[in-house]
Motif scaffolding. Structure first.
Motif, mmCIF file in Angstrom:
data_model
loop_
_atom_site.group_PDB
_atom_site.id
_atom_site.type_symbol
_atom_site.label_atom_id
_atom_site.label_comp_id
_atom_site.label_asym_id
_atom_site.label_seq_id
_atom_site.Cartn_x
_atom_site.Cartn_y
_atom_site.Cartn_z
ATOM 1 N N PHE A 130 0.857 -1.270 -0.105
ATOM 2 C CA PHE A 130 -0.098 0.074 -0.102
ATOM 3 C C PHE A 130 0.865 1.190 0.044
ATOM 4 N N GLN A 131 0.374 2.357 -0.764
ATOM 5 C CA GLN A 131 1.264 3.485 -0.718
ATOM 6 C C GLN A 131 0.270 4.638 -0.949
ATOM 7 N N SER A 132 0.492 5.636 -0.201
ATOM 8 C CA SER A 132 -0.506 6.679 -0.146
ATOM 9 C C SER A 132 0.056 7.957 0.570
ATOM 10 N N ILE A 133 -0.276 8.978 -0.048
ATOM 11 C CA ILE A 133 0.334 10.310 0.541
ATOM 12 C C ILE A 133 -0.554 10.877 1.508
ATOM 13 N N ASP A 134 -1.771 10.109 1.847
ATOM 14 C CA ASP A 134 -2.675 10.564 2.941
ATOM 15 C C ASP A 134 -2.795 9.318 3.920
ATOM 16 N N ILE A 135 -2.452 9.293 4.667
ATOM 17 C CA ILE A 135 -2.387 8.351 5.639
ATOM 18 C C ILE A 135 -3.957 7.644 6.091
ATOM 19 N N ASP A 136 -4.935 8.376 5.878
ATOM 20 C CA ASP A 136 -6.274 7.818 6.209
ATOM 21 C C ASP A 136 -6.642 6.795 4.886
ATOM 22 N N LYS A 137 -5.952 6.962 3.747
ATOM 23 C CA LYS A 137 -6.358 6.453 2.486
ATOM 24 C C LYS A 137 -5.197 5.319 2.405
ATOM 25 N N LEU A 138 -4.320 5.035 3.219
ATOM 26 C CA LEU A 138 -3.380 4.115 3.156
ATOM 27 C C LEU A 138 -3.683 2.642 2.743
ATOM 28 N N PHE A 139 -4.939 2.215 3.282
ATOM 29 C CA PHE A 139 -5.613 0.957 3.282
ATOM 30 C C PHE A 139 -6.521 0.933 2.155
#
Length: 468
Positions: free
Chosen positions: A325-334
């Motif tokens: 998983f990769q995201s610039i927003d931790i809320d959308k990591l999963f």
């Protein structure tokens, strides 16, 4: 495109599996020049056949119950034995590592990245000068064992493990031999101490007799002083014997894994070894002597590591998969949209690497030759030890007969000379010489009896007995 990529990936995997049968690794074969020759032993007295005293348990070999107790205690408490056990456990861990070499490696990494970007850069102006990214990565990697590298590593670890097991058995064999030898030597020293104490008593009485003869005018003051000197000589011998006993008790205590202490024991005359002196054939050494077994496993280990070094010249095929998983927003990591995956199939052939691979291979070859030479040397040494023990046993058996007759002759000579001296027909120097010779002969006889027992123990160890 995804279907096409997956098809290519599966095809690459199938090719890798099919290539695993194309091994470069060679199979180990025992070198012909280290096979035991038929004339490895100098057995002038004992015939060679398949019967071998090394296959007898130490509990059957040694019949003294006190000695059996000490051997049992030594096997449980001796520090060298316990160290060897830890070496086995360490080698066993490497064996497990070798077996896992066929399996893929998997790692998971959690990562947070914060960047301070230049506001004048293209990316910095777009992200307002900062960038945060959250990642959870999984890496899966598998190398195809095309040239037998992993298999050879596994076999090298297994050989190292079996070498440590054989080394542990060799420690047990030496320990049993050392305990038995020290025990028998203590019994011999006890017998010599008894003889010397008896001699001191007799010489004390002899000194009184000599003083009476001097008063009667039969001997001079020289005779008295010579008798007195002989008494002191015997006392000095007793001091040396008592000191040797203490030192030997300390050594045996250490073998038992205990602090130096008094050692309870039996008597020399009660020691009986009923096992037949059978040496078998030289080929049996390779399965009976732990040090030879360890030397061959060391050779196998070096041989397999040579296979590993050779395989480094050939290309390696590796399959790698990365995802997470990769995201610039931790809320959308999963979030589902944060998923990513990468599949890579690589074929790597070394070209120039500073001659490292060639050096590793040449060193491995040299170490293999060293191991083969050490194996051959160990075999020749084993043959010498068996031959030495056989000759020592024969020599001391013959010596016991000769020394027994010598002692009887000196004992008779002492009695005759003392009787003649009382009647004025002998020189007192003859009496002194006969007494001294009788004592030395009796002490030598005890040494010969000990050396005979020691030769049996040495032969038992030389043939590889004791670890069963």
């Amino acid at each position: 495109m995804k279907i096409l990529f997956k098809s290519k990936f599966l095809l690459l995997g199938m090719v890798a599996l099919s290539l695993q049968s194309c091994f470069v690794a060679k199979e180990y074969k025992r070198p012909q020049d280290v096979a035991p020759p038929k004339d490895l032993y100098r057995t002038d007295e004992l015939p060679q056949d398949s019967i071998n005293m090394a296959e007898v348990s130490w509990k059957e070999m040694f019949t003294d119950p006190v000695l059996e107790t000490y051997i049992e205690k030594g096997l449980q408490n001796n520090l060298d034995v316990r160290i060897a056990i830890q070496q086995i456990l360490a080698a066993e861990a490497y064996v497990k590592q070798g077996k896992a070499g066929y399996l893929p490696t998997l790692s998971i990494t959690g990562q947070v990245t914060h960047q301070e970007l230049s506001n004048n850069s293209q990316l910095g102006s777009f992200l307002n000068g900062t960038n945060d990214q959250y990642e959870i990565l999984g890496n899966l990697s598998w190398e195809a064992d095309i040239w037998g590298k992993i298999r050879s590593n596994k076999r090298a670890f297994e050989a190292s493990y079996l070498q440590s097991v054989a080394a542990h058995q060799a420690v047990k064999t030496r320990l049993i031999s050392n305990i038995a030898t020290n025990y028998y030597q203590l019994l011999a020293l006890d017998e010599q101490r008894r003889i010397t104490e008896t001699t001191i008593e007799n010489r004390q009485k002899g000194l009184e007799t000599t003083q009476a003869l001097k008063e009667a005018g039969n001997v001079t003051e020289v005779g008295v002083k010579q008798t007195e000197a002989q008494l002191y000589t015997a006392k000095a011998i007793l001091i040396d014997i008592n000191n040797e006993i203490r030192l030997l008790e300390n050594s045996l205590s250490i073998l038992l894994g205990e602090a130096p202490q008094n050692i309870q024991r039996g008597e020399l005359d009660d020691q009986k070894i009923t096992t037949n002196m059978e040496v078998g054939v030289p080929m049996q050494l390779l399965k009976n002597r732990p040090d030879l077994i360890a030397a061959e496993y060391n050779l196998i280990n070096a041989f397999e590591l040579t296979n590993v070094a050779r395989s480094n010249f050939y290309p390696s095929l590796r399959l790698t998969a990365t995802g997470g998983f990769q995201s610039i927003d931790i809320d959308k990591l999963f979030d589902v949209n944060s998923l990513f995956a990468t599949l890579v199939g690589s074929l790597t052939e070394p070209i120039f690497n500073g001659r490292k691979i060639r050096t590793q291979y040449e060193v491995a070859q040299s170490q293999k030759e060293q191991a083969a030479l050490n194996f051959e040397k160990s075999l020749l040494t084993a043959g010498k030890e068996v031959s030495d023990a056989l000759y020592n046993y024969k020599a001391n058996t013959d010596k016991i007969d000769v020394k027994s007759m010598e002692f009887r002759a000196y004992s008779d000579a002492t009695g005759y000379s003392e009787e003649l001296l009382k009647n004025g027909y002998a020189n007192y120097l003859e009496v002194l010489t006969a007494r001294e010779n009788a004592l030395n002969s009796q002490l030598d006889l005890v040494n010969a009896r000990f050396n005979q027992l020691k030769a049996v123990v040495d032969l038992y160890r030389a043939l590889g007995g004791g670890w069963r």
